[in-house]
Design an enzyme around this catalytic site. Sequence first.
Site, PDB file in Angstrom:
ATOM      1  CD  GLU A  11     -68.583  -1.195  33.150  1.00 28.28           C
ATOM      2  OE1 GLU A  11     -68.408  -1.862  34.183  1.00 28.28           O
ATOM      3  OE2 GLU A  11     -69.459  -1.469  32.314  1.00 28.28           O
ATOM      4  CG  ASP A  61     -68.640  -5.690  33.302  1.00 27.25           C
ATOM      5  OD1 ASP A  61     -68.280  -4.951  34.234  1.00 27.25           O
ATOM      6  OD2 ASP A  61     -69.721  -5.549  32.704  1.00 27.25           O
ATOM      7  CG  HIS A 114     -71.967  -7.602  34.842  1.00 27.79           C
ATOM      8  ND1 HIS A 114     -72.900  -8.162  35.701  1.00 27.79           N
ATOM      9  CD2 HIS A 114     -71.491  -6.507  35.482  1.00 27.79           C
ATOM     10  CE1 HIS A 114     -72.978  -7.428  36.794  1.00 27.79           C
ATOM     11  NE2 HIS A 114     -72.146  -6.418  36.692  1.00 27.79           N
ATOM     12  CG  HIS A 146     -73.002   0.525  32.785  1.00 28.69           C
ATOM     13  ND1 HIS A 146     -74.179  -0.085  33.130  1.00 28.69           N
ATOM     14  CD2 HIS A 146     -72.073   0.067  33.637  1.00 28.69           C
ATOM     15  CE1 HIS A 146     -73.977  -0.888  34.159  1.00 28.69           C
ATOM     16  NE2 HIS A 146     -72.707  -0.816  34.491  1.00 28.69           N
TER      17      HIS A 146
END
Length: 505
Positions: free
Chosen positions: A92, A94, A107, A65
């Site tokens: 992951e 953003d 993010h 993440h």
Amino acid sequence: MIVASEQKMSMQSWKRKWPITWCLALAIYLNCSTAVEAVPDESVVAVTGDPRVAAQRDDIQIICHRGAVEFAHENTLEAYRAAFELGADGNEIDIRATKDGVLVCFHDDMLDGLLEAFGDVSDYNLDELRHFRFREPGPFGEYCRIPTLAEVFELHRQYGGLMHLDIKRPNLDRPIAELLTRMNLWDHVAYCNLENGGAILDDSRIRLCQYKAGLYPDHGDVFPDDISEALQRPGGSGVIVDDPRGVALALGRKFSKLSREPVSPISVAPQQKHEKMPSEEELIAIVRDAGDWSRVAESAAETAASAQRIVARARAAEQLGMLQATSPETFAALEERVRKRSLHKDWMYCGLDGAMAFRSLIRLQAPNSIELARFAVWRDDPALQPVVDPRWKSPRSWADFRLKSVVFPALERFPGAATEKLCRDYLALSDEDARQIGPPQYEQAGKVLLVINPQTETAIELLRHRLKVVRGRAILVCLSHADEPWARTALEKAAPHALAYHINQ
């Protein structure tokens, strides 16, 4: 899929450098884990021919993440690289776009939580963004920077890595799809959020996987029982984590030595300012020019003007800290701004000036800081009612999260008995009591306590806390100091399994 409420409130920024509350992270995981798997006709899927990608799709996938955030700043090339070096299969990421249309990885909805800047990514050209320093750059210091999506894609090509695309704004799907086509990386995309996915999700070349579990909301990724239970769940093939080491070991994977050099050694050089910074007296005047702090703007024009004034006060408050202004007048002006933070219906501006004022007070080691911190964390102000958004069905105090969220991270720079007591008082709250005064910040309180009082006894106290999120954070802090006797002893006594995660560098 990252839920809409996260885009509206950016609560996840609370986890690290505005650390997230575990409850909202859990909501995100639940959304991610229910993504529908799309399996198009295999004959029309373009592949890179990298056997590593195919092998990972057929196995359990560890997805980090925002990268391996315990080892480098989130959403940076170094964090993504560290994930691969620690046994993960992908990251992951953003995705946003700059004012000049460059796709980048960042993010938060607002810059001020992570950068010494105000506004949104889309307010600046890429070159302008790269002159803003990170507030907490981590081990890569001046080389910590916002990467372009093309750089991130190339890194994942190099490692044969999978990607979870979290597209933070609408209308970015087609440019991202074009970049995937140009770089021939469609088979690297294993996950994509449904909201804003658009053309990517409709493309015949996409092959989405499903998550088995999300272990990052409460740091389940450092607890063997949680890892074992997650891996045994039926269906799905992915596990999303903050720290990949526990799952990697459970799958029999080995760590490689972590790289110490930046992926791309481009330093962040603060932009040269031609205009002179205002004097202390001028900045104090701006901070105090807040007769409208409690008036909630209603019309579009009024809300825009109010937002501009709040940002001006926030910037002036931060500049007072940069000037190292320690006069009684400065302290009084900043404290007034914390106690009378500005109200605004847009969460991005509500309390922003108070948050910056508190940061500066801590930076300046103001004598009244801990009393003010307690006031800010515990306050449930009836004046917030006009700015409460009924869609979230949260207690009124949550509307103060812009100010509340900066308190504990800032207190890491203010050690002492009063700070320790504040942290312990918070850690002793019941779940309901904590929820009534704001989004829960147990993890943040525990981290501060251990950072300012790195002792075996303190670590064991936290490693035995009733909440897993506190225990997990304590494990991670101790692991980062595992070469020091106090931390190793604490792990040996209260979390011996975690010693297997320690990396000798």
